[in-house]
Design an enzyme around this catalytic site. Structure first.
Site, short mmCIF file in Angstrom:
data_model
loop_
_atom_site.label_atom_id
_atom_site.label_comp_id
_atom_site.label_asym_id
_atom_site.label_seq_id
_atom_site.Cartn_x
_atom_site.Cartn_y
_atom_site.Cartn_z
N LYS A 22 0.75 3.13 11.85
CA LYS A 22 1.25 1.88 11.27
C LYS A 22 1.49 2.04 9.77
O LYS A 22 2.55 1.69 9.26
CB LYS A 22 0.24 0.75 11.50
CG LYS A 22 0.52 -0.50 10.68
CD LYS A 22 -0.46 -1.61 10.98
CE LYS A 22 -1.69 -1.63 10.12
NZ LYS A 22 -1.50 -2.06 8.72
N ASN A 23 0.49 2.59 9.07
CA ASN A 23 0.58 2.63 7.61
C ASN A 23 1.53 3.70 7.09
O ASN A 23 1.74 3.82 5.88
CB ASN A 23 -0.81 2.82 6.99
CG ASN A 23 -1.63 1.54 7.09
OD1 ASN A 23 -1.11 0.49 7.47
ND2 ASN A 23 -2.91 1.62 6.75
N ARG A 92 0.90 -7.95 3.89
CA ARG A 92 0.89 -7.52 2.50
C ARG A 92 1.80 -6.31 2.25
O ARG A 92 2.35 -6.15 1.17
CB ARG A 92 -0.52 -7.16 2.06
CG ARG A 92 -1.47 -8.32 2.03
CD ARG A 92 -2.80 -7.83 1.53
NE ARG A 92 -2.60 -6.94 0.40
CZ ARG A 92 -2.44 -7.34 -0.85
NH1 ARG A 92 -2.50 -8.61 -1.15
NH2 ARG A 92 -2.26 -6.47 -1.82
N CYS A 116 -6.31 -11.87 0.69
CA CYS A 116 -6.42 -11.80 2.15
C CYS A 116 -7.89 -11.73 2.49
O CYS A 116 -8.74 -11.74 1.61
CB CYS A 116 -5.65 -10.61 2.71
SG CYS A 116 -6.42 -9.06 2.33
N ARG A 121 -7.04 -8.09 -3.61
CA ARG A 121 -5.93 -7.14 -3.42
C ARG A 121 -4.73 -7.39 -4.33
O ARG A 121 -3.64 -7.75 -3.89
CB ARG A 121 -5.50 -7.12 -1.96
CG ARG A 121 -6.64 -6.69 -1.07
CD ARG A 121 -6.24 -6.52 0.35
NE ARG A 121 -5.52 -5.30 0.62
CZ ARG A 121 -5.13 -4.95 1.83
NH1 ARG A 121 -5.38 -5.72 2.86
NH2 ARG A 121 -4.47 -3.82 2.02
N ASP A 304 -10.76 1.77 6.38
CA ASP A 304 -10.19 1.21 7.60
C ASP A 304 -10.99 1.60 8.86
O ASP A 304 -10.68 1.14 9.96
CB ASP A 304 -8.72 1.65 7.78
CG ASP A 304 -7.79 0.85 6.88
OD1 ASP A 304 -8.25 -0.12 6.25
OD2 ASP A 304 -6.59 1.19 6.82
N VAL A 326 -14.22 0.47 -1.53
CA VAL A 326 -12.77 0.31 -1.75
C VAL A 326 -12.37 -1.17 -1.90
O VAL A 326 -11.64 -1.54 -2.80
CB VAL A 326 -11.96 1.01 -0.64
CG1 VAL A 326 -10.46 0.81 -0.86
CG2 VAL A 326 -12.29 2.50 -0.58
N ARG A 396 -1.52 -6.79 15.34
CA ARG A 396 -0.87 -6.32 14.11
C ARG A 396 -0.95 -4.80 14.00
O ARG A 396 -0.10 -4.19 13.35
CB ARG A 396 -1.54 -6.94 12.88
CG ARG A 396 -1.19 -8.39 12.65
CD ARG A 396 -1.68 -8.81 11.29
NE ARG A 396 -1.39 -7.77 10.31
CZ ARG A 396 -2.15 -7.47 9.27
NH1 ARG A 396 -3.24 -8.13 9.03
NH2 ARG A 396 -1.80 -6.52 8.45
C1 UD1 Z 1 -3.64 0.51 2.10
C2 UD1 Z 1 -3.62 0.38 3.59
C3 UD1 Z 1 -4.89 -0.30 4.07
C4 UD1 Z 1 -6.11 0.44 3.55
C5 UD1 Z 1 -6.03 0.65 2.05
C6 UD1 Z 1 -7.13 1.56 1.51
C7 UD1 Z 1 -1.25 0.16 4.06
C8 UD1 Z 1 -0.14 -0.70 4.50
N1 UD1 Z 1 -2.45 -0.41 3.95
O1 UD1 Z 1 -3.68 -0.79 1.56
O2 UD1 Z 1 -4.89 -0.29 5.50
O3 UD1 Z 1 -7.28 -0.29 3.85
O4 UD1 Z 1 -4.78 1.27 1.71
O5 UD1 Z 1 -7.14 2.77 2.16
O6 UD1 Z 1 -1.07 1.34 3.83
N2 UD1 Z 1 -5.82 -2.26 -6.34
C9 UD1 Z 1 -5.71 -2.79 -7.61
N3 UD1 Z 1 -4.45 -2.99 -8.12
C10 UD1 Z 1 -3.33 -2.66 -7.43
C11 UD1 Z 1 -3.45 -2.12 -6.15
C12 UD1 Z 1 -4.72 -1.93 -5.62
O7 UD1 Z 1 -6.70 -3.09 -8.25
O8 UD1 Z 1 -2.23 -2.85 -7.96
C13 UD1 Z 1 -7.18 -2.05 -5.76
C14 UD1 Z 1 -7.42 -2.89 -4.50
O9 UD1 Z 1 -7.87 -4.18 -4.83
C15 UD1 Z 1 -8.46 -2.07 -3.78
C16 UD1 Z 1 -8.09 -0.64 -4.14
O10 UD1 Z 1 -7.23 -0.72 -5.27
O11 UD1 Z 1 -9.74 -2.34 -4.28
C17 UD1 Z 1 -7.37 0.13 -3.05
O12 UD1 Z 1 -6.32 -0.64 -2.54
P1 UD1 Z 1 -4.94 -0.03 -2.07
O13 UD1 Z 1 -5.08 1.45 -1.89
O14 UD1 Z 1 -3.85 -0.52 -2.93
O15 UD1 Z 1 -4.75 -0.69 -0.64
P2 UD1 Z 1 -3.37 -1.02 0.01
O16 UD1 Z 1 -2.36 -0.03 -0.44
O17 UD1 Z 1 -3.06 -2.47 -0.14
#
Ligand code: UD1
Length: 416
Positions: A22-23, A92, A116, A121, A304, A326, A396
């Site tokens: 999916k990701n 998202r 969420c 996030r 995850d 995380v 999902r």
């Molecule tokens: C992706 C995955 C999700 C997984 C996550 C962590 C997809 C579609 N989703 O989510 O399934 O759980 O990686 O492996 O690929 N953060 C910030 N600022 C930002 C972006 C992120 O502070 O601009 C923080 C987030 O709050 C979190 C951490 O970084 O604490 C990691 O998040 P992130 O890797 O961005 O997760 P996603 O990419 O949303």
């Protein structure tokens, strides 16, 4: 509303075939926005999130057709640069259209995703990176509005190795003028898969899968013909399902190297693991030993898989400490697992699980995708019957989950 009913206590055995990730599929579908023309993406899992992404692309003016996991996407003429709130709020990952739209069209209006169930996030790092590349980025009425005649290559340091942030910026940088260097980039296999896809379109990317990714911008890309890699979280989920029932399961069509952290922990629990090209076999033990885990960016233990592993620890022999580093609020499943008789205490970002000989079937409620999977796993081992409501969360992210579980002997059905 539909729910899933599971009669617990059946040892699972047999083969489970893993679907496309999916990701990985979600960013790859977005990458089609970068090059005008007819794209073909295969091994796309049939999931609600993928359907939402298809709608989002159609809303932008792309032609989208899919059957049997193959997507044909025509991005010759894009009519709009907007990802509306109605679509972004349900998923998202919609934010992944931002980088490609700015790079190809010079502008994008993407609804802010908001919070969420698993935490705030934010997407500040996506936005800061685009600004570093010369885009004007404003927040207007809940929308990110980004503009740039042509993005310029930049050296971008990510405070946190964000997965979708790395993907968004990598896609944006493919068409930028000059070289972009992403430092402290996410190393997840999904980033590497996207980079391979972009390279097949003519992008110049090195270092994907390490913390420093270099992208040499090109003036145009060509349409892709690409097959999505297997889903490592689905792989881990079925391993946990086999493990909790003391079963003997073989996961096929997977990439064992992507599950190294999980396999190490499962071995520590006492499970016998064999693996070969494209498969992993797990043989059950009487009762797993309790082990500690800490979630970390790849190649660490995946956040995850935290909820599913916690379900397994609920029936382990001893005390397990599960630390979530995380996301700040990813323990929603605990209250539901406790309703099944699990003994879990939360201390800050750690959950202390005292394994019980037995857990018991109960009516429980899914709260997010992976939390739902953990309830399914717990229900497979519980004494008696469990009814898991709000299964749309599972839809999902898991393709034909009941069918796959039934195929290895689970007593599971969907009702409602
Ligand atoms: C992706 C995955 C999700 C997984 C996550 C962590 C997809 C579609 N989703 O989510 O399934 O759980 O990686 O492996 O690929 N953060 C910030 N600022 C930002 C972006 C992120 O502070 O601009 C923080 C987030 O709050 C979190 C951490 O970084 O604490 C990691 O998040 P992130 O890797 O961005 O997760 P996603 O990419 O949303």
């Amino acid at each position: 509303m539909q729910s899933i009913v599971i009669e617990g206590g059946k040892r699972l055995s047999g083969d489970v075939k893993i679907s496309g990730a999916k990701n990985s599929a979600l960013p790859i579908l977005c990458a089609s926005l970068l090059a005008p023309g007819e794209h073909v993406v295969s091994n796309v899992p049939e999931l609600q999130d993928v359907i939402t992404m298809g709608r989002l692309l159609e809303n932008l003016g792309a032609g989208v057709q899919s059957s049997d996991g193959v997507f044909h996407i025509d991005t010759e003429n894009l009519a709009k640069d907007e990802a509306p709130y109605e679509l972004v709020k349900t998923m998202r990952a919609s934010v992944l259209v931002l980088g490609p739209l700015v790079a190809r069209l010079g502008s994008a209006r993407v609804s802010l995703p908001g919070g969420c169930a698993i935490g705030a996030r934010p997407i500040n790092l996506h936005l800061a990176g685009l600004r570093d590349m010369g885009a004007e980025v404003e927040i207007e009425h809940g929308y990110v509005v980004a503009k740039a005649k042509r993005l310029k290559g930049a050296r971008i340091y990510l405070d946190t190795p964000t997965v979708t942030g790395t993907e968004n910026l990598m896609m944006a940088a493919t068409l930028a003028e000059g070289r972009t260097v992403l430092e402290n980039a996410a190393c997840e296999p999904e980033v590497t898969d996207l980079a391979a896809c972009l390279s097949s379109m003519g992008a110049k990317i090195t270092g994907a899968g390490t913390d420093t990714v270099r992208i040499e911008g090109v003036s145009e890309l060509r349409p892709m013909k690409y097959s999505v890699m297997p889903d490592r979280i689905e792989t881990g989920t079925y391993l946990a399902a086999g493990a909790i029932t003391g079963g003997d399961v073989r996961i096929t069509g997977c990439e064992p190297a992507h599950s190294a952290a999980l396999l190490t922990k499962l071995r520590e629990c006492g499970f016998e693991i064999e693996k070969g090209p494209g498969w992993i076999r797990l043989k059950g033990c009487d009762r797993p030993r309790a082990v500690d885990i800490k979630t970390l960016p790849y190649p660490g233990f995946p956040t995850d898989m935290q909820a599913q592993f916690m379900a397994l620890m609920c029936v382990a022999d001893g005390l397990s400490v599960i630390t979530e580093t995380v996301f700040e609020n990813r323990f929603m499943h605990i209250a539901e697992l406790k309703r099944m008789g699990a003994d879990i205490k939360v201390q800050g970002n750690a959950a202390v699980v005292q394994g019980a000989e037995n857990i018991f079937g109960a009516p429980v409620m899914a709260t997010d995708l992976r939390a739902s999977a953990s309830l399914v796993i717990a229900a497979l081992a519980a004494k008696g019957s469990s009814e898991i409501s709000r299964v749309y969360h599972l839809d999902r992210g898991y393709e034909r989950m009941e069918e796959k579980l039934r195929g290895i002997g689970a007593r599971i059905k969907r009702v409602g």
